[in-house]
Write a protein that holds these residues in place. Structure first.
Motif, mmCIF file in Angstrom:
data_model
loop_
_atom_site.group_PDB
_atom_site.id
_atom_site.type_symbol
_atom_site.label_atom_id
_atom_site.label_comp_id
_atom_site.label_asym_id
_atom_site.label_seq_id
_atom_site.Cartn_x
_atom_site.Cartn_y
_atom_site.Cartn_z
ATOM 1 N N ALA A 177 0.837 -1.194 0.000
ATOM 2 C CA ALA A 177 0.000 0.000 0.000
ATOM 3 C C ALA A 177 0.876 1.249 0.000
ATOM 4 N N THR A 178 0.551 2.211 -0.839
ATOM 5 C CA THR A 178 1.320 3.453 -0.914
ATOM 6 C C THR A 178 0.383 4.660 -0.893
ATOM 7 N N ARG A 179 0.943 5.766 -0.501
ATOM 8 C CA ARG A 179 0.240 7.044 -0.592
ATOM 9 C C ARG A 179 0.673 7.750 -1.880
ATOM 10 N N LYS A 180 -0.142 8.690 -2.328
ATOM 11 C CA LYS A 180 0.196 9.444 -3.526
ATOM 12 C C LYS A 180 1.347 10.387 -3.215
ATOM 13 N N ALA A 181 2.408 10.299 -3.994
ATOM 14 C CA ALA A 181 3.630 11.039 -3.686
ATOM 15 C C ALA A 181 3.408 12.545 -3.666
ATOM 16 N N SER A 182 2.568 13.049 -4.565
ATOM 17 C CA SER A 182 2.348 14.495 -4.632
ATOM 18 C C SER A 182 1.669 15.038 -3.381
ATOM 19 N N GLU A 183 1.070 14.167 -2.573
ATOM 20 C CA GLU A 183 0.395 14.592 -1.350
ATOM 21 C C GLU A 183 1.268 14.414 -0.112
ATOM 22 N N ALA A 184 2.526 14.030 -0.317
ATOM 23 C CA ALA A 184 3.419 13.803 0.822
ATOM 24 C C ALA A 184 3.749 15.107 1.524
ATOM 25 N N GLU A 185 3.867 15.030 2.844
ATOM 26 C CA GLU A 185 4.362 16.170 3.597
ATOM 27 C C GLU A 185 5.861 16.300 3.333
ATOM 28 N N GLN A 186 6.499 17.262 3.975
ATOM 29 C CA GLN A 186 7.925 17.479 3.740
ATOM 30 C C GLN A 186 8.726 16.204 3.990
ATOM 31 N N ILE A 187 9.390 15.719 2.947
ATOM 32 C CA ILE A 187 10.223 14.525 3.040
ATOM 33 C C ILE A 187 11.684 14.961 2.986
ATOM 34 N N ASP A 188 12.470 14.475 3.943
ATOM 35 C CA ASP A 188 13.887 14.837 3.976
ATOM 36 C C ASP A 188 14.718 13.993 3.020
ATOM 37 N N THR A 189 14.412 12.696 2.949
ATOM 38 C CA THR A 189 15.156 11.784 2.076
ATOM 39 C C THR A 189 14.183 10.962 1.251
ATOM 40 N N TRP A 190 14.345 10.988 -0.058
ATOM 41 C CA TRP A 190 13.570 10.122 -0.944
ATOM 42 C C TRP A 190 14.436 8.935 -1.339
ATOM 43 N N MET A 191 13.860 7.743 -1.265
ATOM 44 C CA MET A 191 14.546 6.512 -1.659
ATOM 45 C C MET A 191 13.778 5.911 -2.840
ATOM 46 N N VAL A 192 14.451 5.736 -3.957
ATOM 47 C CA VAL A 192 13.818 5.190 -5.161
ATOM 48 C C VAL A 192 14.262 3.741 -5.336
ATOM 49 N N CYS A 193 13.319 2.824 -5.258
ATOM 50 C CA CYS A 193 13.641 1.396 -5.390
ATOM 51 C C CYS A 193 13.804 1.018 -6.860
ATOM 52 N N GLY A 194 14.700 0.084 -7.120
ATOM 53 C CA GLY A 194 14.941 -0.362 -8.472
ATOM 54 C C GLY A 194 13.969 -1.435 -8.923
ATOM 55 N N ASP A 198 14.304 20.431 -3.572
ATOM 56 C CA ASP A 198 14.100 20.728 -2.154
ATOM 57 C C ASP A 198 14.568 19.638 -1.196
ATOM 58 N N ALA A 199 14.582 18.377 -1.652
ATOM 59 C CA ALA A 199 14.880 17.278 -0.736
ATOM 60 C C ALA A 199 16.321 17.371 -0.248
ATOM 61 N N ARG A 200 16.502 17.003 1.012
ATOM 62 C CA ARG A 200 17.857 16.983 1.572
ATOM 63 C C ARG A 200 18.700 15.923 0.879
ATOM 64 N N ARG A 201 18.068 14.765 0.600
ATOM 65 C CA ARG A 201 18.766 13.674 -0.092
ATOM 66 C C ARG A 201 17.781 12.962 -1.007
ATOM 67 N N ILE A 202 18.291 12.505 -2.127
ATOM 68 C CA ILE A 202 17.533 11.612 -2.998
ATOM 69 C C ILE A 202 18.451 10.438 -3.306
ATOM 70 N N ALA A 203 17.990 9.234 -2.990
ATOM 71 C CA ALA A 203 18.830 8.050 -3.142
ATOM 72 C C ALA A 203 18.157 7.048 -4.069
ATOM 73 N N ALA A 204 18.965 6.295 -4.769
ATOM 74 C CA ALA A 204 18.478 5.233 -5.636
ATOM 75 C C ALA A 204 19.106 3.920 -5.218
ATOM 76 N N ILE A 205 18.278 2.906 -5.077
ATOM 77 C CA ILE A 205 18.759 1.573 -4.727
ATOM 78 C C ILE A 205 18.847 0.746 -6.001
ATOM 79 N N CYS A 206 20.031 0.266 -6.298
ATOM 80 C CA CYS A 206 20.249 -0.592 -7.462
ATOM 81 C C CYS A 206 19.835 0.131 -8.742
ATOM 82 N N THR A 207 18.937 -0.453 -9.537
ATOM 83 C CA THR A 207 18.554 0.129 -10.822
ATOM 84 C C THR A 207 17.632 1.325 -10.660
ATOM 85 N N GLY A 208 17.315 1.693 -9.432
ATOM 86 C CA GLY A 208 16.582 2.943 -9.222
ATOM 87 C C GLY A 208 17.362 4.133 -9.764
ATOM 88 N N ALA A 209 18.680 3.967 -9.952
ATOM 89 C CA ALA A 209 19.487 5.049 -10.526
ATOM 90 C C ALA A 209 18.997 5.422 -11.923
#
Length: 315
Positions: free
Chosen positions: A56-73, A96-107
């Motif tokens: 289950a996920t929430r809609k990303a555009s409705e997220a409150e302030q996120i410090d780190t985004w993690m993108v799964c591959g 705006d994000a403090r960090r944006i990270a990609a795991i594996c092929t999320g790059a």
């Protein structure tokens, strides 16, 4: 409080969610709820992993302030590119994000959003060449566990995501907390970002138990001068027969393979210890510091001193 948002795409690799356990245990070790982790997707609702597991996920555009985004591959980024909605969202939060990270092929998702242009990045070694071809403006380093370039973090294969997450914990909460997390998760070691994705033992991949046993014996006795005769005797073969079988199964002569094992062992000691280079050379079986330097330049293109400086600078 530090908010972490996982952006899940259709067909994501469920192993990527294992990194959430690193943040969970960071809270336990720190004794406070420092991290808050939530799952998001571009459209919201259930997202199915490559195994068919629904999250289950929430809609990303409705997220409150996120410090780190993690993108799964995903399993194959060439067959499953990111959606226009995902790319537009990442372009927006990338400012705006403090960090944006990609795991594996999320790059690939970050690259498709244009966030990695003129930056260093890594991804799973199998897709690294494709990434470099598709995105020539990115400096793809296909032999690194993870890379940090400004606000953008990228990791290699799925288990390397654990090292990336642990490095984030160390940066946020300190070395003691990161060490406690690693101990709780029974992680053998905290691998540095500069560590190679490949192991010399895995690269050799012999087919028979005899040659594998010979390699295991060599690895445990690198400090000694190892000869073909000694290795052959260990596995009950004649020296001539051992050399022939070894080369046929690994593609390397015994001497070249052992040099590779010495090189790998010395690199790990340089990354993980403060031992003088003279001691590292002796412990890993090189004749002396000068000999180790020659092999390092031949194998890695840099001398041991430069590698140690890079590791310390990254730390």
């Amino acid at each position: 409080m530090h908010r972490i948002g996982y952006l899940l795409t259709d067909g994501f690799q469920v192993m990527g969610l294992a990194t959430q356990t690193v943040f969970e245990y960071a809270n336990k070790v720190a004794g406070e709820d420092f991290y808050v982790v939530q799952n998001f997707s571009a459209e919201g609702g259930d997202q199915r992993s490559s195994l068919g597991v629904a999250i289950a996920t929430r809609k990303a555009s409705e997220a409150e302030q996120i410090d780190t985004w993690m993108v799964c591959g995903v399993g194959n980024p060439l067959e499953s590119p990111s959606s226009p909605e995902e790319r537009a969202f990442l372009k927006r939060v990338g400012r705006d994000a403090r960090r944006i990270a990609a795991i594996c092929t999320g790059a690939f998702v970050l690259a498709e959003a244009g966030l990695l242009e003129r930056r260093r990045a890594t991804t799973h070694w199998y897709f690294a060449r494709d990434m470099q071809t598709r995105f020539p403006d990115i400096q793809v380093e296909d032999d690194r566990i993870y890379i940090v370039d400004g606000a953008f973090w990228t990791s290699a294969g799925m288990t390397a995501g654990l090292d990336l997450a642990l490095a984030m914990v160390e940066k946020d909460l300190g070395e003691d907390v990161a060490r406690g997390v690693a101990r709780n998760l029974v992680m053998h070691q905290h691998r540095s970002g500069g560590q190679t994705q490949h192991s010399e033992m895995l690269t050799l991949a012999p087919k028979s138990d005899r040659i594998q046993n010979a390699l295991n014996y060599a690895r445990k006795n690198l400090a000694r001068a190892l000869t073909v005769e000694e290795l052959a005797e260990e596995v009950n073969l004649s020296p001539r027969q051992f050399s022939r079988v070894f080369t046929a199964e690994t593609g390397l002569s015994p001497a070249k393979a052992i040099e590779g094992l010495r090189l790998e062992a010395a690199r790990l000691m340089i990354e993980k210890s403060r031992h003088p280079l003279e001691i590292i050379a002796r412990e890993t079986g090189f004749r002396d510091r000068r000999h180790m330097r020659e092999v390092f330049i031949r194998g890695f293109g840099v001398p041991p001193q430069s590698m140690r400086r890079d590791v310390r600078a990254g730390a």
